[in-house]
Design a protein around this motif. Structure first.
Motif, mmCIF file in Angstrom:
data_model
loop_
_atom_site.group_PDB
_atom_site.id
_atom_site.type_symbol
_atom_site.label_atom_id
_atom_site.label_comp_id
_atom_site.label_asym_id
_atom_site.label_seq_id
_atom_site.Cartn_x
_atom_site.Cartn_y
_atom_site.Cartn_z
ATOM 1 N N ASP A 117 36.118 9.609 42.512
ATOM 2 C CA ASP A 117 35.787 9.635 43.933
ATOM 3 C C ASP A 117 36.360 10.909 44.537
ATOM 4 N N GLU A 124 43.059 3.639 50.312
ATOM 5 C CA GLU A 124 42.710 2.752 49.207
ATOM 6 C C GLU A 124 43.907 1.843 48.946
ATOM 7 N N ILE A 137 45.337 10.388 40.894
ATOM 8 C CA ILE A 137 45.179 10.950 42.233
ATOM 9 C C ILE A 137 45.494 12.437 42.130
ATOM 10 N N SER A 154 43.130 8.685 50.719
ATOM 11 C CA SER A 154 42.029 9.157 49.865
ATOM 12 C C SER A 154 41.715 10.638 50.022
ATOM 13 N N HIS A 158 40.195 10.947 43.124
ATOM 14 C CA HIS A 158 40.911 9.801 42.569
ATOM 15 C C HIS A 158 39.970 8.886 41.789
ATOM 16 N N SER A 172 38.854 -0.457 50.004
ATOM 17 C CA SER A 172 38.642 0.907 50.465
ATOM 18 C C SER A 172 38.313 0.888 51.945
#
Length: 177
Positions: A117, A124, A137, A154, A158, A172
Motif C-alpha cells: 500500500d 492502520e 513500514i 499510513s 506498508h 484502515s
C-alpha cells in the motif's frame, strides 16, 4: 406502520406519562392508552394535536427511514481470495468504504503477503488472532504475534507478510482497500 406503538415510543422518549400527554393534548388518559394499544384511531386533528405536544411534525412521525444495520454475521461478509499473494480478505463490515474506518478479517497463508500500500493519509490498526506477522513500514519491519496489536500512520509504503500463516483483524482509516 404501528401508529399506537410509535406514539408510545415517542411519549416515553420525551419522558411523559400517559396522563401528562393527555393533559397537554386535552384528551383523557384512557384515550391515550387506547391509542397506544391500537384499540382506537385518532382523527387527523387529534393526531396533529398529539404530535405537536410530542414536539414532532407529521412528516417526521410518518417518515419510515430503515434502521441501519449494526450487527453483521458471516452471511454479510464480502470475501476475496488472492492465490498469488496467498491471502484472503473478508470485509466484515459490508460497504465500510463509506465509513471513516474499514475493518477486515485478513487470513495470510504461509508465505503470504498483503498488497503493498502506497503512502496515504490515514491510520492502520490491527490485532493478530492467530499466528504471527511481519509489518513492513518503509524500510523497517516489525513483528506481531497472536494476542498482539499494531498501529501506525499510513504515510509510508506498508504491507504485511507471514512465514507460517496468520489471521488478523485489520482496520484502515480512511478505507484504502
Amino acid at each position: 406502520m404501528d401508529i399506537g406503538l410509535k406514539l408510545k415510543e415517542l411519549r416515553v422518549l420525551k419522558g411523559l406519562t400517559q396522563e401528562e400527554l393527555a393533559d397537554r393534548s386535552e384528551l383523557s388518559k384512557g384515550f391515550i392508552s387506547q391509542l397506544e394499544r391500537n384499540l382506537t384511531s385518532p382523527s387527523i386533528t387529534t393526531l396533529m394535536d398529539i404530535l405537536q405536544c410530542l414536539g414532532t411534525s407529521p412528516g417526521e412521525f410518518f417518515n419510515e427511514t430503515p434502521e441501519e444495520q449494526v450487527v453483521f454475521s458471516k452471511a454479510d461478509y464480502f470475501e476475496k481470495y488472492d492465490a498469488e499473494l496467498k491471502n484472503e480478505i473478508k470485509w466484515i463490515i459490508p460497504n465500510a468504504q463509506k465509513n471513516v474506518m474499514e475493518p477486515i478479517l485478513l487470513t495470510l497463508e504461509a508465505g503470504g503477503e498483503t498488497y503493498p500500500d502506497n503512502p496515504h493519509e490515514g491510520e492502520e490498526f490491527g490485532y493478530v488472532l492467530q499466528g504471527s506477522i511481519s509489518i513492513h513500514i518503509g524500510s523497517k519491519t516489525y513483528k506481531a504475534r497472536k494476542g498482539e496489536s499494531f498501529y501506525f500512520v499510513s504515510d509510508k509504503k506498508h504491507y504485511l507478510t507471514s512465514k507460517n500463516g496468520a489471521v488478523l483483524i485489520w482496520v484502515s482509516s480512511p478505507p484504502s482497500f
